[in-house]
Design a protein around this motif. Structure first.
Motif, PDB file in Angstrom:
ATOM      1  N   LEU A  67      43.268  15.437 -12.452  1.00  0.00           N
ATOM      2  CA  LEU A  67      43.705  15.964 -13.750  1.00  0.00           C
ATOM      3  C   LEU A  67      43.272  17.418 -13.884  1.00  0.00           C
ATOM      4  O   LEU A  67      42.352  17.864 -13.198  1.00  0.00           O
ATOM      5  CB  LEU A  67      43.068  15.159 -14.885  1.00  0.00           C
ATOM      6  CG  LEU A  67      43.372  13.673 -14.940  1.00  0.00           C
ATOM      7  CD1 LEU A  67      42.498  12.995 -15.981  1.00  0.00           C
ATOM      8  CD2 LEU A  67      44.817  13.447 -15.238  1.00  0.00           C
ATOM      9  N   PRO A  68      43.900  18.159 -14.797  1.00  0.00           N
ATOM     10  CA  PRO A  68      43.413  19.518 -15.040  1.00  0.00           C
ATOM     11  C   PRO A  68      42.024  19.477 -15.674  1.00  0.00           C
ATOM     12  O   PRO A  68      41.645  18.485 -16.304  1.00  0.00           O
ATOM     13  CB  PRO A  68      44.439  20.108 -16.007  1.00  0.00           C
ATOM     14  CG  PRO A  68      45.265  18.988 -16.492  1.00  0.00           C
ATOM     15  CD  PRO A  68      45.070  17.825 -15.585  1.00  0.00           C
ATOM     16  N   SER A  69      41.271  20.549 -15.490  1.00  0.00           N
ATOM     17  CA  SER A  69      39.948  20.646 -16.112  1.00  0.00           C
ATOM     18  C   SER A  69      40.108  20.560 -17.624  1.00  0.00           C
ATOM     19  O   SER A  69      41.198  20.760 -18.164  1.00  0.00           O
ATOM     20  CB  SER A  69      39.277  21.962 -15.733  1.00  0.00           C
ATOM     21  OG  SER A  69      39.971  23.042 -16.340  1.00  0.00           O
ATOM     22  N   THR A  70      39.014  20.311 -18.313  1.00  0.00           N
ATOM     23  CA  THR A  70      39.067  20.194 -19.764  1.00  0.00           C
ATOM     24  C   THR A  70      39.558  21.485 -20.406  1.00  0.00           C
ATOM     25  O   THR A  70      40.398  21.448 -21.309  1.00  0.00           O
ATOM     26  CB  THR A  70      37.678  19.812 -20.320  1.00  0.00           C
ATOM     27  OG1 THR A  70      37.277  18.578 -19.713  1.00  0.00           O
ATOM     28  CG2 THR A  70      37.711  19.633 -21.820  1.00  0.00           C
ATOM     29  N   HIS A  91      50.146  16.326 -16.986  1.00  0.00           N
ATOM     30  CA  HIS A  91      49.779  14.916 -16.788  1.00  0.00           C
ATOM     31  C   HIS A  91      49.866  14.211 -18.138  1.00  0.00           C
ATOM     32  O   HIS A  91      49.557  14.811 -19.174  1.00  0.00           O
ATOM     33  CB  HIS A  91      48.354  14.823 -16.237  1.00  0.00           C
ATOM     34  CG  HIS A  91      48.009  13.454 -15.737  1.00  0.00           C
ATOM     35  ND1 HIS A  91      47.616  12.438 -16.572  1.00  0.00           N
ATOM     36  CD2 HIS A  91      48.013  12.939 -14.488  1.00  0.00           C
ATOM     37  CE1 HIS A  91      47.382  11.349 -15.866  1.00  0.00           C
ATOM     38  NE2 HIS A  91      47.613  11.623 -14.596  1.00  0.00           N
ATOM     39  N   PRO A  92      50.269  12.937 -18.152  1.00  0.00           N
ATOM     40  CA  PRO A  92      50.310  12.199 -19.425  1.00  0.00           C
ATOM     41  C   PRO A  92      48.967  12.172 -20.160  1.00  0.00           C
ATOM     42  O   PRO A  92      48.935  12.070 -21.382  1.00  0.00           O
ATOM     43  CB  PRO A  92      50.728  10.780 -19.007  1.00  0.00           C
ATOM     44  CG  PRO A  92      51.460  10.963 -17.729  1.00  0.00           C
ATOM     45  CD  PRO A  92      50.806  12.136 -17.041  1.00  0.00           C
ATOM     46  N   ALA A  93      47.852  12.301 -19.441  1.00  0.00           N
ATOM     47  CA  ALA A  93      46.539  12.288 -20.095  1.00  0.00           C
ATOM     48  C   ALA A  93      46.362  13.486 -21.020  1.00  0.00           C
ATOM     49  O   ALA A  93      45.750  13.366 -22.081  1.00  0.00           O
ATOM     50  CB  ALA A  93      45.433  12.279 -19.042  1.00  0.00           C
ATOM     51  N   VAL A  94      46.912  14.630 -20.641  1.00  0.00           N
ATOM     52  CA  VAL A  94      46.798  15.824 -21.487  1.00  0.00           C
ATOM     53  C   VAL A  94      47.618  15.616 -22.758  1.00  0.00           C
ATOM     54  O   VAL A  94      47.167  15.907 -23.868  1.00  0.00           O
ATOM     55  CB  VAL A  94      47.263  17.093 -20.734  1.00  0.00           C
ATOM     56  CG1 VAL A  94      47.127  18.329 -21.613  1.00  0.00           C
ATOM     57  CG2 VAL A  94      46.474  17.268 -19.437  1.00  0.00           C
ATOM     58  N   HIS A  95      48.815  15.069 -22.604  1.00  0.00           N
ATOM     59  CA  HIS A  95      49.667  14.777 -23.765  1.00  0.00           C
ATOM     60  C   HIS A  95      48.998  13.754 -24.677  1.00  0.00           C
ATOM     61  O   HIS A  95      48.982  13.899 -25.902  1.00  0.00           O
ATOM     62  CB  HIS A  95      51.027  14.262 -23.302  1.00  0.00           C
ATOM     63  CG  HIS A  95      51.939  13.895 -24.420  1.00  0.00           C
ATOM     64  ND1 HIS A  95      52.136  12.584 -24.806  1.00  0.00           N
ATOM     65  CD2 HIS A  95      52.689  14.646 -25.256  1.00  0.00           C
ATOM     66  CE1 HIS A  95      52.984  12.556 -25.826  1.00  0.00           C
ATOM     67  NE2 HIS A  95      53.326  13.786 -26.122  1.00  0.00           N
ATOM     68  N   THR A 125      40.166   9.821 -23.093  1.00  0.00           N
ATOM     69  CA  THR A 125      41.364   9.551 -22.303  1.00  0.00           C
ATOM     70  C   THR A 125      41.017   9.379 -20.832  1.00  0.00           C
ATOM     71  O   THR A 125      41.531   8.467 -20.168  1.00  0.00           O
ATOM     72  CB  THR A 125      42.394  10.690 -22.484  1.00  0.00           C
ATOM     73  OG1 THR A 125      42.731  10.782 -23.870  1.00  0.00           O
ATOM     74  CG2 THR A 125      43.646  10.449 -21.681  1.00  0.00           C
ATOM     75  N   VAL A 126      40.138  10.216 -20.314  1.00  0.00           N
ATOM     76  CA  VAL A 126      39.715  10.097 -18.912  1.00  0.00           C
ATOM     77  C   VAL A 126      39.018   8.756 -18.694  1.00  0.00           C
ATOM     78  O   VAL A 126      39.270   8.065 -17.703  1.00  0.00           O
ATOM     79  CB  VAL A 126      38.804  11.282 -18.512  1.00  0.00           C
ATOM     80  CG1 VAL A 126      38.132  11.044 -17.163  1.00  0.00           C
ATOM     81  CG2 VAL A 126      39.612  12.577 -18.482  1.00  0.00           C
ATOM     82  N   ARG A 136      49.994   5.986 -23.549  1.00  0.00           N
ATOM     83  CA  ARG A 136      51.373   5.951 -24.042  1.00  0.00           C
ATOM     84  C   ARG A 136      52.220   6.935 -23.243  1.00  0.00           C
ATOM     85  O   ARG A 136      51.730   7.935 -22.726  1.00  0.00           O
ATOM     86  CB  ARG A 136      51.428   6.242 -25.533  1.00  0.00           C
ATOM     87  CG  ARG A 136      51.117   7.668 -25.904  1.00  0.00           C
ATOM     88  CD  ARG A 136      51.364   7.934 -27.379  1.00  0.00           C
ATOM     89  NE  ARG A 136      50.400   7.364 -28.280  1.00  0.00           N
ATOM     90  CZ  ARG A 136      49.241   7.933 -28.585  1.00  0.00           C
ATOM     91  NH1 ARG A 136      48.889   9.053 -28.044  1.00  0.00           N
ATOM     92  NH2 ARG A 136      48.435   7.376 -29.437  1.00  0.00           N
ATOM     93  N   GLU A 137      53.498   6.630 -23.143  1.00  0.00           N
ATOM     94  CA  GLU A 137      54.434   7.467 -22.402  1.00  0.00           C
ATOM     95  C   GLU A 137      54.700   8.768 -23.139  1.00  0.00           C
ATOM     96  O   GLU A 137      54.680   8.807 -24.365  1.00  0.00           O
ATOM     97  CB  GLU A 137      55.770   6.727 -22.235  1.00  0.00           C
ATOM     98  CG  GLU A 137      55.683   5.493 -21.372  1.00  0.00           C
ATOM     99  CD  GLU A 137      55.657   5.816 -19.901  1.00  0.00           C
ATOM    100  OE1 GLU A 137      56.284   6.806 -19.483  1.00  0.00           O
ATOM    101  OE2 GLU A 137      54.989   5.076 -19.167  1.00  0.00           O
ATOM    102  N   ILE A 138      54.991   9.822 -22.394  1.00  0.00           N
ATOM    103  CA  ILE A 138      55.432  11.071 -22.989  1.00  0.00           C
ATOM    104  C   ILE A 138      56.890  10.871 -23.379  1.00  0.00           C
ATOM    105  O   ILE A 138      57.707  10.481 -22.547  1.00  0.00           O
ATOM    106  CB  ILE A 138      55.310  12.235 -21.997  1.00  0.00           C
ATOM    107  CG1 ILE A 138      53.847  12.460 -21.637  1.00  0.00           C
ATOM    108  CG2 ILE A 138      55.931  13.505 -22.560  1.00  0.00           C
ATOM    109  CD1 ILE A 138      53.632  13.498 -20.551  1.00  0.00           C
TER     110      ILE A 138
END
Length: 170
Positions: A67-70, A91-95, A125-126, A136-138
């Motif tokens: 994932l991208p950094s915080t 990434h869906p985690a960022v969204h 989220t992580v 949840r889906e984007i």
């Protein structure tokens, strides 16, 4: 990995009643793999305590998960919080974290406050990803059918509400 240092401290065979088994209960395979990767990265000569190993399992950095950094995720979330933004998510985690904070908050709060909110949401989220939970889906686009309210529908609802309120006041 630790050879005789491990067996001298914890024995040769795995015992379900052992403190390590109790301490690691509930972790997923991905979390344990993350903890083992963390041990390799640290390069310690002696095995950690069970609680220390659990912290390694649960405390993956976003980068370790691809994932991208915080800070990069925060910048992306702020950029995509604007209504005119292209909203391409790395990434869906960022969204997911941005949705948890709220796009309006990301746009309007001072950076110190919005950053703290986002950092917490992203960390949660992580942890959700590590636990194998589904995010949840984007949304790809608007749904096929959208309910549209016309002025006539609104005026009729307002008239019905006024009628009902007059009955209560009498």
């Amino acid at each position: 990995m630790y050879g005789h240092r491990w067996t001298a401290s914890f024995g040769v065979s795995a015992d379900q009643g052992h403190a390590w088994a109790a301490t690691l209960a509930g972790l997923t395979g991905a979390q344990i793999a993350n903890g083992l990767a963390g041990l390799v990265e640290r390069g310690d000569e002696w095995p950690p305590s069970a609680p220390d190993f659990r912290k390694l399992c649960e405390g993956a950095s976003p980068e370790a998960l691809g994932l991208p950094s915080t800070s990069a995720a925060y910048r992306e979330a702020c950029r995509n919080s604007h209504p005119a933004a292209d909203q391409r998510w790395s990434h869906p985690a960022v969204h997911h974290a941005a949705c948890e904070v709220g796009f309006s908050e990301l746009r309007s709060l001072p950076e110190e406050k919005s950053r703290l909110l986002f950092e917490r949401a992203y960390a949660v989220t992580v942890r959700m990803l590590l636990a194998g939970e589904v995010l949840r889906e984007i949304p790809k686009a608007l749904p096929a059918s959208v309910s549209v309210s016309t002025p006539e529908v609104g005026q009729a609802a307002l008239a019905a509400l006024r009628t009902r309120m007059r009955g209560v006041a009498a």
